[in-house]
Design an enzyme around this catalytic site. Structure first.
Site, PDB file in Angstrom:
ATOM      1  N   ASP A  46      17.007 -10.817 -35.192  1.00  0.00           N
ATOM      2  CA  ASP A  46      16.348 -10.072 -36.377  1.00  0.00           C
ATOM      3  C   ASP A  46      17.419  -8.861 -36.812  1.00  0.00           C
ATOM      4  O   ASP A  46      17.438  -8.579 -37.824  1.00  0.00           O
ATOM      5  CB  ASP A  46      14.983  -9.395 -35.837  1.00  0.00           C
ATOM      6  N   ARG A  51      21.087  -6.551 -40.590  1.00  0.00           N
ATOM      7  CA  ARG A  51      22.621  -6.075 -40.871  1.00  0.00           C
ATOM      8  C   ARG A  51      23.212  -6.710 -42.313  1.00  0.00           C
ATOM      9  O   ARG A  51      23.493  -6.066 -43.042  1.00  0.00           O
ATOM     10  CB  ARG A  51      23.546  -6.287 -39.845  1.00  0.00           C
ATOM     11  N   ASN A 120      13.162  -1.798 -41.935  1.00  0.00           N
ATOM     12  CA  ASN A 120      11.973  -1.671 -41.034  1.00  0.00           C
ATOM     13  C   ASN A 120      11.268  -0.482 -40.978  1.00  0.00           C
ATOM     14  O   ASN A 120      10.241  -0.421 -40.917  1.00  0.00           O
ATOM     15  CB  ASN A 120      12.900  -1.761 -39.663  1.00  0.00           C
ATOM     16  N   GLU A 121      12.061   0.801 -41.010  1.00  0.00           N
ATOM     17  CA  GLU A 121      11.479   1.992 -40.694  1.00  0.00           C
ATOM     18  C   GLU A 121      12.443   3.245 -40.748  1.00  0.00           C
ATOM     19  O   GLU A 121      13.498   2.935 -41.041  1.00  0.00           O
ATOM     20  CB  GLU A 121      10.851   1.923 -39.177  1.00  0.00           C
ATOM     21  N   THR A 160       6.844  -4.967 -36.040  1.00  0.00           N
ATOM     22  CA  THR A 160       7.161  -5.562 -34.929  1.00  0.00           C
ATOM     23  C   THR A 160       8.182  -4.977 -34.211  1.00  0.00           C
ATOM     24  O   THR A 160       8.797  -5.548 -33.196  1.00  0.00           O
ATOM     25  CB  THR A 160       7.198  -7.061 -35.074  1.00  0.00           C
ATOM     26  N   TYR A 162      10.644  -1.409 -33.964  1.00  0.00           N
ATOM     27  CA  TYR A 162      10.430   0.065 -32.993  1.00  0.00           C
ATOM     28  C   TYR A 162       9.125   0.450 -33.203  1.00  0.00           C
ATOM     29  O   TYR A 162       8.607   1.163 -32.125  1.00  0.00           O
ATOM     30  CB  TYR A 162      11.158   1.252 -33.969  1.00  0.00           C
TER      31      TYR A 162
END
Ligand code: NAP
Ligand code: MN
Length: 262
Positions: A46, A51, A120-121, A160, A162
């Protein structure tokens, strides 16, 4: 589409897979190039997928896909023993594509503002990792005056990662959501905080205003940024979407079962 760029993790399995894939691609008339490529392929887990998307600046015109050479990944879905079939799919493919929303964050400071993009976040914390107070607004309405270690805002794809470690929920990737997950929220008679995540549609803007302490540590897809004098953080999924090329369409429940239950 005949131009491909590879993003390969630094380990033997990934390098071997890259060599095998390179040979197969050349034998079918593909070119591997770092310019004007139409397909970007990560080889790793992932993290490698993340990246790749970052290095290519979240390009909405590219098709992104990953080959997983590590432990089972959520984002990469092609297996190293499927390279032949995968190259045929690229050659003749009737492509299946998912559009994935990208989190756009504007950090307003006393003097200027900064712009970040993530898949992601974002994680908002005090720069010294002390507690902080944040006024959290949704749709211009104050949701809460949060006090605790911080707040994480995760996309569905990031749910799914952090987010999960901070006690957030896994969200079906096909749902277009943002999740506000509190990090160590205070809970006493002096401070009442929501203790669980709140899941909202991804187009609902979130505003976070630090109260008193304004020097923050923002972690954007794992990358730390120390920012002084923050007055407001605006985050939402805007119109920018990236294209995720699908191969197996592995059911979400299957990945969860294999990754977390063994
Ligand atoms: P890192 O140390 O390289 O570790 C990242 C871990 O998170 C890897 O195991 C990676 O899987 C996994 N991961 C990344 N994106 C994922 C996703 N969408 N779904 C499921 N698992 C995912 O991390 P980094 O380079 O600092 O930051 C990259 C990302 O890692 C961040 O965006 C954050 O979500 C996550 N992270 C998680 C924690 C934690 O859970 N305590 C701490 C820091 C960062 P692979 O092994 O397959 O690459
Ligand atoms: Mn697979």
């Amino acid at each position: 589409m005949k131009k491909v760029r590879l993003f390969v993790n630094e380990n033997e399995k990934s390098r071997e897979t890259a060599n095998e894939l390179t040979e197969l691609l050349y034998s079918r008339g593909f070119t591997i190039t770092e310019e004007n490529y139409e397909i970007a392929i990560s080889i790793g887990g992932d993290g490698a997928f993340l990246r790749m998307v970052k290095e290519t600046d979240f390009d909405p015109s590219i098709y992104y896909i990953g080959i997983h050479t590590g432990t089972l990944g959520f984002l990469p879905e092609v297996l190293p023993n499927e390279l032949k079939e995968f190259v045929s799919y690229l050659e003749y493919g009737d492509y299946k594509v998912n559009e994935v929303g990208v989190l756009e964050t504007i950090v307003e400071c006393k003097k200027d503002s900064k712009h970040f993009i993530s898949l992601n976040e974002i994680v908002v914390r005090d720069s010294l990792l002390n507690s902080l107070t944040l006024d959290i607004k949704l749709e211009n309405e104050l949701l809460e005056r949060f006090k605790g270690d911080g707040m994480l805002v995760s996309t569905s794809i990031g749910s799914t990662a952090y987010n999960l470690s901070f006690g957030g929920s896994m969200v079906y990737f096909k749902l277009h959501t943002l999740q506000l997950t509190p990090i160590a929220p205070f809970n006493s008679n002096s401070y009442r905080n929501l203790q669980n995540s709140v899941i909202i549609p991804e187009y609902v803007p979130i505003e976070m205003m630090p109260v008193e302490k304004n020097d923050l540590l923002l972690t954007i897809d794992g990358e730390n940024h120390y920012i002084k004098g923050v007055t407001k953080i605006n985050t939402k999924v805007g119109n920018k979407k990236i294209k995720r090329l699908r191969y197996h369409n592995v059911p979400f429940s299957k990945i969860i079962k294999e990754k977390f239950l063994g």
